[in-house]
Every structure is written in structure tokens, then in C-alpha cells.
Enzyme design. Structure first.
Site, PDB file in Angstrom:
ATOM      1  N   ILE A   2       2.683  -5.203  -6.675  1.00 37.36           N
ATOM      2  CA  ILE A   2       1.419  -4.837  -6.965  1.00 37.36           C
ATOM      3  C   ILE A   2       0.815  -3.330  -6.765  1.00 37.36           C
ATOM      4  O   ILE A   2      -0.288  -3.013  -6.884  1.00 37.36           O
ATOM      5  CB  ILE A   2       0.565  -5.810  -5.933  1.00 37.36           C
ATOM      6  CG1 ILE A   2       0.817  -5.612  -4.438  1.00 37.36           C
ATOM      7  CG2 ILE A   2       0.343  -7.123  -6.429  1.00 37.36           C
ATOM      8  CD1 ILE A   2      -0.166  -6.249  -3.610  1.00 37.36           C
ATOM      9  N   VAL A  10       4.991  -2.135  -2.919  1.00 40.79           N
ATOM     10  CA  VAL A  10       3.962  -3.090  -2.227  1.00 40.79           C
ATOM     11  C   VAL A  10       4.245  -4.392  -2.997  1.00 40.79           C
ATOM     12  O   VAL A  10       3.969  -4.357  -4.262  1.00 40.79           O
ATOM     13  CB  VAL A  10       2.658  -2.713  -2.115  1.00 40.79           C
ATOM     14  CG1 VAL A  10       1.644  -3.656  -1.353  1.00 40.79           C
ATOM     15  CG2 VAL A  10       2.550  -1.186  -1.488  1.00 40.79           C
ATOM     16  N   LYS A  32       4.894  -4.036   2.360  1.00 41.64           N
ATOM     17  CA  LYS A  32       5.184  -2.623   1.931  1.00 41.64           C
ATOM     18  C   LYS A  32       6.682  -2.606   2.335  1.00 41.64           C
ATOM     19  O   LYS A  32       7.216  -2.841   3.494  1.00 41.64           O
ATOM     20  CB  LYS A  32       4.552  -1.660   2.573  1.00 41.64           C
ATOM     21  CG  LYS A  32       3.035  -1.642   2.549  1.00 41.64           C
ATOM     22  CD  LYS A  32       2.327  -0.645   3.453  1.00 41.64           C
ATOM     23  CE  LYS A  32       2.401   0.810   2.827  1.00 41.64           C
ATOM     24  NZ  LYS A  32       1.527   1.745   3.306  1.00 41.64           N
ATOM     25  N   ASP A 128      -5.361  11.160   7.054  1.00 45.07           N
ATOM     26  CA  ASP A 128      -5.808  11.002   5.539  1.00 45.07           C
ATOM     27  C   ASP A 128      -6.650   9.949   5.263  1.00 45.07           C
ATOM     28  O   ASP A 128      -6.383   9.201   4.289  1.00 45.07           O
ATOM     29  CB  ASP A 128      -4.260  10.683   5.125  1.00 45.07           C
ATOM     30  CG  ASP A 128      -4.050  10.821   3.619  1.00 45.07           C
ATOM     31  OD1 ASP A 128      -4.807  11.611   3.040  1.00 45.07           O
ATOM     32  OD2 ASP A 128      -3.259  10.143   3.016  1.00 45.07           O
TER      33      ASP A 128
END
Length: 368
Positions: A2, A10, A32, A128
Site C-alpha cells: 500500500i 508498506v 513496514k 520531521d
């Protein structure tokens, strides 16, 4: 599959037999994955998630696993909470540049603040924070609403306060240029206050669909960083939003970090006063129960490129992976329009770039 990014891929895993010995896991998880030889970023993310677990506004982690594909390749897998609402960036994009309704912005902002407060209290800096790294999970008390959770800790670091050091200067910048704080660009300092600056940029993006650094002309990465590092330049605070929203942005986007509000202070801001305490309760309350069990690793499983199910192990009868283009989970998109650059240093009143610009995925430290 996906999603895909610089770290790997992932997958969406679903529980095929809810009453099996794996029933302690949720019915769906995001997995992941990366080859073991290039999985350092994912392993670092697992370490950080272990140290900041226990907060419902941080994406949940259920464990890790190393599997072997049919070709003998070893793969590292990180098992995460699945966010069916996709990312905050997806929602903003669907607004056609108009931004989100202000009450939704308030709810999401309060959730993000709770997550940041917890992360900072645990001695970490996210480094981030951006709409692509905020995931949306269904709420418990109203259909169609989502709660925001902070994800993607591949660039997170320990704060200087947690190390009892005055500064923690990195050789490389971490994060995405559009959301970097002035002190990060000029001094290479990334502390909790840097996350607050990034939050201000995220809130501005939610309210208007635009960054506070948007200008008439399109800026390249070098010009953008020069603008952020220029003490005479100020981020643009929108004029067509409420006074409370403007005040909130001004509290976040203060150039001098010592005058910037903390997450704790922002929680009491009038902009968030109308958000109820139970407006953003998460739907899956079993998440924290699973985390409390400290599941360090899931049972062994494996899959091949030609077989969408886990196979060749005790896990194969209970879990499957499938493609779900409509899932909305696009936190790790293959296409990344953000750029990474090497650090900028200040010399007197001038700010100059050091070294060439590098266009890398935002999950890799700048200059890596």
C-alpha cells in the site's frame, strides 16, 4: 503493498482468523518492510517507538520480525497501527487548496500537540513533523471523524535536554526543508522548539492549503533555505483566518526559539478552547492493551513477490497481505516532491550554503 519509500515498502496485513492465538493483534496492521541490510532506519524507528509508547496520539507499534523470502533474502518488518483515514496531507489535498474546516484543524492540532508533548517528555525530538507524517485513525464516538496521530520516527533523535548537554549539533540536518526551523537552518540545532515551528507550518497548511513560506514565484530548495535562514524574513501569517488561529500561528512561528511556545503552553491557547476533552478519543482502545503486553516480536512469517499471503510458517494460516489502493494509507508515497539539502551555516550576517544540494527522500538524514 500500500506504499513505498526510500526505506522499503508498506504492506497491509489483515487477521484471517480473529479467534486464533494472534487475536491480541488488531484486525489490520501496517507492515513496514526493508531488506535487513538496509533496514537501519526502520530499526531506529522501532527503538524510538518503544521509548515513546503509551500515548494514543502516537502511532502504535506491535513488534518487529525478520522473515525470509523464497529467494533467501532476509527482510526486516515493523508492525504498526493501521490508519484507515490516510494522512493529513491526503485530507489537505482533497480540499482543493482551500484548507480544512477550522474545527477539524483545531481537533487535529490538539491531538498532534498531545503527541508532541509526550514525545518531548520522553526526551525525543521528532525532526520531521509534516502533514505526510500525521496519520488519521477513526474516533470512538462519531462515525466519519478521525483523530490525528504522529507517525514516521525514522529521523527522530534524543533531545539535548535528555542527554544533559547544552546543544546537540548534528553533522546533517534531519527533516524536510519546508518545515525546518530557523535555528536548524542556521545553527544546525534541532530541539523540541523546532518541532513547534514545524507544527505552526502544519497548522497553516491545514487552515489555508498553503505553507507560510508560499510566495508568488516558485522557490527552489536553495532559495527556500536562504529565506528561512534570513533573519529579516518572516513567515506569512494568513489574514483570512480567525484571530485565535492567527495568535496560535504567531506563538509557533517565532524566529527566536527561546520565545516560542512549548507544547504544554499551546495546549492552553484560546484557539483550542472549544475542543472537548473527548472529541478525539481513538476508536481502537485495545491498542494500549497490546502495547502493555510488550510484544517485542510477532511470530515468524514470510512471503514472496508472487504470493500475497504469508507462507511457509505458523503465521501463514492467520494473516494475509493484500493490495488496497483505496485504503487511503499513503504515508510512504513513492513520489516525494520534498527535497533534502546539506546544512547551512551562518557567518556573521551572511548565510551561505555549504556543499551541493542533494535531492533525497525525507526519511534519510540530509547528506547521507
Amino acid at each position: 503493498m500500500i506504499g513505498k519509500g526510500s526505506f522499503g515498502s508498506v504492506f497491509l496485513g489483515t487477521l484471517k482468523k480473529p479467534r486464533s492465538r494472534f487475536s491480541c493483534f488488531p484486525s489490520a496492521m501496517a507492515v513496514k518492510s526493508a531488506e535487513v541490510s538496509v533496514s537501519a532506519s526502520l530499526q531506529k524507528e522501532k527503538e524510538v517507538l518503544d521509548n515513546v509508547k503509551g500515548c494514543p496520539y502516537v502511532i502504535g507499534c506491535f513488534g518487529e520480525e525478520i522473515t525470509t523470502q523464497d529467494n533467501g533474502e532476509m527482510v526486516y518488518n515493523l508492525l504498526l497501527e493501521y490508519a484507515s483515514g490516510g494522512t493529513l496531507a491526503d485530507s489537505i489535498e482533497k480540499s482543493d487548496g482551500c484548507g480544512l474546516p477550522e474545527y477539524d484543524v483545531k481537533r487535529y492540532t490538539k491531538s498532534i500537540l498531545k503527541g508532541l508533548r509526550h514525545i518531548h517528555d520522553c526526551g525525543y525530538v521528532h525532526c520531521d513533523l509534516k502533514p505526510e507524517n500525521v496519520l488519521l485513525v477513526p474516533t470512538i464516538n462519531s462515525s466519519g471523524n478521525f483523530v490525528a496521530k504522529i507517525g514516521d520516527f525514522g529521523l527522530a533523535k534524543r533531545s539535548a535536554q535528555s542527554k544533559k548537554r547544552r546543544f546537540d549539533l548534528d553533522l546533517y540536518l534531519r527533516g524536510t526543508p519546508l518545515y525546518l526551523a530557523p535555528e536548524t537552518v542556521i545553527e544546525r540545532v534541532q530541539e523540541p522548539s523546532s518541532d513547534i515551528w514545524a507544527l505552526g507550518c502544519v497548522v497553516c497548511k491545514m487552515l489555508t492549503g498553503k505553507s507560510p513560506w508560499d510566495r508568488v514565484e516558485e522557490l527552489n530548495t536553495e532559495d527556500l533555505l536562504r529565506m528561512i535562514g534570513d533573519r529579516r524574513e518572516l513567515p506569512k501569517i494568513p489574514s483570512d483566518i480567525s484571530d485565535e488561529a492567527r495568535g496560535f500561528l504567531k506563538a509557533c512561528l517565532v524566529r527566536k526559539r527561546m520565545f516560542r511556545f512549548t507544547a504544554e503552553m499551546l495546549m492552553d491557547h484560546t484557539f483550542l478552547a472549544s475542543v472537548g476533552e473527548h472529541d478525539d478519543e481513538v476508536k481502537d482502545k485495545g491498542l494500549l492493551d497490546v502495547q502493555d503486553e510488550e510484544l517485542v516480536a510477532a511470530p515468524s512469517f514470510s512471503w514472496s513477490e508472487t504470493d500475497s499471503e504469508f507462507s511457509g510458517s505458523s503465521f501463514s494460516g492467520d494473516w494475509s497481505l493484500y493490495s488496497d489502493d483505496a485504503s487511503g494509507f499513503s504515508s510512504w508515497s513513492e513520489e516525494d516532491e520534498d527535497s533534502e539539502v546539506q546544512f547551512i551555516e551562518s557567518s556573521g550576517k551572511k548565510v551561505s550554503l555549504v556543499g551541493p544540494l542533494n535531492c533525497l527522500a525525507s526519511t534519510i538524514p540530509i547528506g547521507a
